[in-house]
Design an enzyme around this catalytic site. Structure first.
Site, PDB file in Angstrom:
ATOM      1  N   HIS A  89       0.667  -1.386   0.104  1.00  0.00           N
ATOM      2  CA  HIS A  89      -0.111   0.055   0.026  1.00  0.00           C
ATOM      3  C   HIS A  89       0.664   1.135  -0.089  1.00  0.00           C
ATOM      4  O   HIS A  89       0.564   2.230  -0.592  1.00  0.00           O
ATOM      5  CB  HIS A  89      -0.767  -0.269   0.967  1.00  0.00           C
ATOM      6  CG  HIS A  89      -1.916  -1.313   0.787  1.00  0.00           C
ATOM      7  ND1 HIS A  89      -2.511  -1.612   2.230  1.00  0.00           N
ATOM      8  CD2 HIS A  89      -2.263  -1.812   0.244  1.00  0.00           C
ATOM      9  CE1 HIS A  89      -3.430  -2.797   1.934  1.00  0.00           C
ATOM     10  NE2 HIS A  89      -3.136  -2.964   0.530  1.00  0.00           N
ATOM     11  N   HIS A 252      -9.468  -1.781  -4.995  1.00  0.00           N
ATOM     12  CA  HIS A 252      -8.332  -2.296  -4.207  1.00  0.00           C
ATOM     13  C   HIS A 252      -7.265  -3.151  -4.645  1.00  0.00           C
ATOM     14  O   HIS A 252      -6.074  -3.018  -4.579  1.00  0.00           O
ATOM     15  CB  HIS A 252      -8.609  -2.557  -2.933  1.00  0.00           C
ATOM     16  CG  HIS A 252      -7.589  -2.974  -1.865  1.00  0.00           C
ATOM     17  ND1 HIS A 252      -7.009  -2.024  -1.041  1.00  0.00           N
ATOM     18  CD2 HIS A 252      -6.719  -4.230  -1.645  1.00  0.00           C
ATOM     19  CE1 HIS A 252      -5.967  -2.306  -0.434  1.00  0.00           C
ATOM     20  NE2 HIS A 252      -5.828  -3.825  -0.686  1.00  0.00           N
ATOM     21  N   ASP A 256      -3.350  -2.506  -5.217  1.00  0.00           N
ATOM     22  CA  ASP A 256      -2.228  -3.419  -4.738  1.00  0.00           C
ATOM     23  C   ASP A 256      -1.351  -3.794  -6.010  1.00  0.00           C
ATOM     24  O   ASP A 256      -0.418  -3.722  -5.899  1.00  0.00           O
ATOM     25  CB  ASP A 256      -3.135  -4.864  -4.557  1.00  0.00           C
ATOM     26  CG  ASP A 256      -3.541  -4.989  -3.078  1.00  0.00           C
ATOM     27  OD1 ASP A 256      -2.967  -4.135  -2.265  1.00  0.00           O
ATOM     28  OD2 ASP A 256      -4.288  -5.869  -2.833  1.00  0.00           O
ATOM     29  N   HIS A 279      -0.827 -10.653  -5.412  1.00  0.00           N
ATOM     30  CA  HIS A 279       0.747 -10.195  -5.157  1.00  0.00           C
ATOM     31  C   HIS A 279       1.724 -11.313  -5.918  1.00  0.00           C
ATOM     32  O   HIS A 279       2.582 -10.707  -6.472  1.00  0.00           O
ATOM     33  CB  HIS A 279       0.993 -10.088  -3.669  1.00  0.00           C
ATOM     34  CG  HIS A 279       0.010  -9.331  -3.044  1.00  0.00           C
ATOM     35  ND1 HIS A 279      -0.062  -8.054  -2.989  1.00  0.00           N
ATOM     36  CD2 HIS A 279      -0.522  -9.320  -1.760  1.00  0.00           C
ATOM     37  CE1 HIS A 279      -0.928  -7.449  -2.516  1.00  0.00           C
ATOM     38  NE2 HIS A 279      -1.293  -8.295  -1.739  1.00  0.00           N
TER      39      HIS A 279
HETATM   40 ZN   LIG Z   1      -3.863  -4.552  -0.510  1.00  0.00          ZN
END
Ligand SMILES: [Zn+2]
Length: 318
Positions: A89, A252, A256, A279
């Protein structure tokens, strides 16, 4: 005798750092540990460097795609020994504000979660002020499509980069949950709009109560709660104030992805698109790109007006 000053081209698109230092205190999402964060200016070409100042000998970890050592639940960077968890973040805020050089001093193993979005980091960085530096801002310009793909049928996920004069992102999620399916599951964001702080930065991380219980029993999400995440039971959002954006979940994921991709060390000039990525896959995509020197080049702009929309009027610099 006089020393020759480095040539300064006032029209180039320049690197940026902070004007002064700024501090925040919070808790780590997973560790629940109290942590102090100090963001400090850094010289041109430093990049973004995390410093574990709680260790008896402070350890520096420079952000780069290979330093990402763990991508379960959050992005962790490591130099082999020391680690910093949950960098995405803060990295997203740096990408959103176009910060090239920054020291991040941290007193624990995890970046504070603050409100679960990047808005608090954006506020901190903007309050400290952003200054131009006497060095050209460098970009990674994608010149060939690069894609990573995994699974098939309902397990399919992919992420890709395509050549684009600018930076835009498209993300699609597929969550079979009443609170998510009723909101937008696909979003596109063009960085050139200049609307990162308004449209993306406020989107919070999200979780399900049943996962939170499972994670807690494994010592994770110890700092997580309604103050720093959207929390859902099997049917609804539990936060009293509801959502910040109608499509906050998928926004979001864009937040990310911007943080995950910025660990490459320079802003990308590319169109990113992804389906159910996270991720781990975002980091695989960066590694796939770096493994293909024919698929990218490093560029800078000696005339700011030649740079793509969005990068010239980033955050106000003063
Ligand atoms: Zn996140």
């Amino acid at each position: 005798m006089f020393r020759r000053a480095e040539t300064y081209n006032p029209r180039m698109l320049a690197q940026r750092t902070l004007k002064s230092l700024t501090k925040a205190v919070g808790v780590g999402l997973h560790s629940g540990q109290r942590v102090e964060l100090t963001l400090r200016p850094a010289a041109p070409d430093t990049g973004i460097v995390f410093r574990r100042v709680d260790l008896s000998v402070p350890v520096e970890i420079k952000v780069n795609a290979e330093a990402v050592s763990d991508t379960r639940l959050a992005s962790t960077i490591s130099n082999g020994g020391a680690k910093v968890h949950t960098i995405e973040h803060l990295m997203s805020a740096c990408a959103g504000l176009g910060l090239d050089n920054l020291y991040v001093d941290i007193t624990a193993e995890e970046v504070p979660i603050l409100d679960g979005s990047s808005a608090s980091f954006v506020y901190l960085l903007q309050s400290a002020g952003i200054v131009m530096q006497n060095a050209p801002k460098r970009f990674i310009r994608v010149t060939q499509p690069v894609e990573v793909r995994e699974g098939e049928g309902r397990g399919l996920k992919w992420a890709r980069l395509d050549p684009f004069h600018g930076y835009k992102l498209a993300f699609e999620i597929e969550f079979d949950h009443p609170a998510v399916t009723s909101t937008g599951q696909r979003v596109e964001f063009d960085f050139g709009s200049g609307q990162y702080a308004r449209e993306i930065a406020r989107a919070r991380t999200f979780g399900f109560t049943r996962d939170v219980e499972m994670m807690r029993s494994n010592g994770l999400a110890m700092g997580g709660g309604l103050d720093n995440a959207i929390v859902m039971d099997d049917v609804k959002v539990l936060n009293a104030d509801g959502l910040r954006y109608q499509d906050e979940f998928v926004k979001h994921k864009i937040l990310d992805a911007m943080g995950d991709l910025y660990v490459v060390g320079k802003p990308l000039l590319a169109a990113y698109s992804a389906f159910r990525s996270g991720h781990a896959m975002n980091n695989q995509l960066l590694r796939a790109l770096l493994a293909r020197p024919d698929a990218y080049e490093i560029v800078s702009f000696s005339q700011e007006r030649e740079a793509p929309r969005g990068f010239t009027q980033l955050a106000p610099a003063w």
